[in-house]
Write a protein that holds these residues in place. Structure first.
Motif, PDB file in Angstrom:
ATOM      1  N   SER A 134     -19.263  -0.169  39.305  1.00 53.11           N
ATOM      2  CA  SER A 134     -19.917  -0.132  37.999  1.00 53.11           C
ATOM      3  C   SER A 134     -21.094   0.834  38.005  1.00 53.11           C
ATOM      4  O   SER A 134     -21.266   1.633  37.078  1.00 53.11           O
ATOM      5  CB  SER A 134     -20.401  -1.528  37.612  1.00 53.11           C
ATOM      6  N   GLN A 135     -21.915   0.768  39.057  1.00 50.89           N
ATOM      7  CA  GLN A 135     -23.072   1.671  39.167  1.00 50.89           C
ATOM      8  C   GLN A 135     -22.609   3.123  39.262  1.00 50.89           C
ATOM      9  O   GLN A 135     -23.155   4.011  38.608  1.00 50.89           O
ATOM     10  CB  GLN A 135     -23.910   1.316  40.409  1.00 50.89           C
ATOM     11  N   ALA A 136     -21.596   3.382  40.105  1.00 50.22           N
ATOM     12  CA  ALA A 136     -21.113   4.751  40.296  1.00 50.22           C
ATOM     13  C   ALA A 136     -20.463   5.293  39.020  1.00 50.22           C
ATOM     14  O   ALA A 136     -20.600   6.475  38.701  1.00 50.22           O
ATOM     15  CB  ALA A 136     -20.114   4.792  41.450  1.00 50.22           C
ATOM     16  N   LEU A 144     -20.970   5.702  29.406  1.00 46.85           N
ATOM     17  CA  LEU A 144     -20.316   4.406  29.583  1.00 46.85           C
ATOM     18  C   LEU A 144     -21.295   3.299  29.939  1.00 46.85           C
ATOM     19  O   LEU A 144     -20.917   2.133  30.009  1.00 46.85           O
ATOM     20  CB  LEU A 144     -19.255   4.485  30.692  1.00 46.85           C
ATOM     21  N   ARG A 145     -22.553   3.654  30.159  1.00 43.22           N
ATOM     22  CA  ARG A 145     -23.545   2.678  30.618  1.00 43.22           C
ATOM     23  C   ARG A 145     -23.672   1.480  29.676  1.00 43.22           C
ATOM     24  O   ARG A 145     -23.744   0.339  30.127  1.00 43.22           O
ATOM     25  CB  ARG A 145     -24.902   3.350  30.801  1.00 43.22           C
ATOM     26  N   GLY A 152     -22.195  -6.978  31.730  1.00 42.71           N
ATOM     27  CA  GLY A 152     -22.981  -7.621  32.780  1.00 42.71           C
ATOM     28  C   GLY A 152     -22.650  -7.153  34.177  1.00 42.71           C
ATOM     29  O   GLY A 152     -23.000  -7.814  35.153  1.00 42.71           O
ATOM     30  N   PHE A 153     -21.991  -6.002  34.313  1.00 42.99           N
ATOM     31  CA  PHE A 153     -21.571  -5.526  35.626  1.00 42.99           C
ATOM     32  C   PHE A 153     -22.658  -4.749  36.365  1.00 42.99           C
ATOM     33  O   PHE A 153     -22.539  -4.508  37.563  1.00 42.99           O
ATOM     34  CB  PHE A 153     -20.323  -4.654  35.515  1.00 42.99           C
ATOM     35  N   LEU A 154     -23.708  -4.315  35.689  1.00 43.61           N
ATOM     36  CA  LEU A 154     -24.766  -3.556  36.351  1.00 43.61           C
ATOM     37  C   LEU A 154     -25.826  -4.471  36.957  1.00 43.61           C
ATOM     38  O   LEU A 154     -26.626  -4.035  37.778  1.00 43.61           O
ATOM     39  CB  LEU A 154     -25.435  -2.588  35.362  1.00 43.61           C
TER      40      LEU A 154
END
Length: 180
Positions: A134-136, A144-145, A152-154
């Motif tokens: 998710s971060q990458a 896409l952020r 809630g993936f970050l």
């Protein structure tokens, strides 16, 4: 008590006086921000972060597991610790967890992932890889952020196992009581 006066010499005695002096400054600021945004349409707030090989790198964590993740455009191959994801994560639920960031952004099969994971068990490692992907993904495609963050993936899931305390069998469980 000192006299309440601003730099132009007007005296402020009430909030209504302050409103008259300030004017509509917030509305002017909002108009200026909107005008700047309209001159650069589609410009993301963040910029793309890539290494020399054109990959996005991120670190993901979950429980005691830490995953280092490299993301690059490709065919959708996921390699974890030098092994294919089907071999490393044999349970389908763990593979489903890893694919969630791609599913939510409609990017299945568009990126190759190379990850190294240390620590924890398989469930924690799958969560760490998901967090790293998710971060990458947001570093490779900053637009896409919002989608990934809304899912809630970050956010790093900070729940960890509670430590064992002295005088206890486990973290909270007491030893069995013996009357005699």
């Amino acid at each position: 008590m000192a006299d309440n006066a601003n730099t132009s010499g007007e005296t402020v005695n009430d909030l209504s006086d302050l409103k008259e002096i300030a004017g509509d400054a917030p509305a002017a600021d909002a108009a200026e921000i909107a005008q700047n945004a309209s001159t650069q349409p589609g410009a993301p707030l963040r910029e793309q972060e890539l290494d020399a090989q054109g990959r996005a790198y991120a670190t993901g964590r979950r429980k005691d597991a830490t995953a280092r993740v490299w993301l690059k455009p490709g065919t959708g191959k996921v390699t974890i610790n030098g092994r294919d994801q089907e071999v490393y994560f044999a349970r389908p639920t763990l593979r489903l967890i890893i694919d969630q960031p791609f599913t939510i952004t409609d990017r299945q099969g568009q990126y190759d992932v190379v990850a190294t994971v240390k620590g924890g068990g398989l469930s924690g490692q799958a969560g760490a890889v998901k967090h790293g992907i998710s971060q990458a993904l947001t570093k490779y495609e900053p637009e896409l952020r919002g989608v990934v963050k809304a899912a809630g993936f970050l956010t790093r899931d900070s729940r960890v196992v509670e430590r064992k305390k002295y005088g206890r069998a486990k973290a909270r469980r007491s030893f069995q009581f013996s009357k005699r």
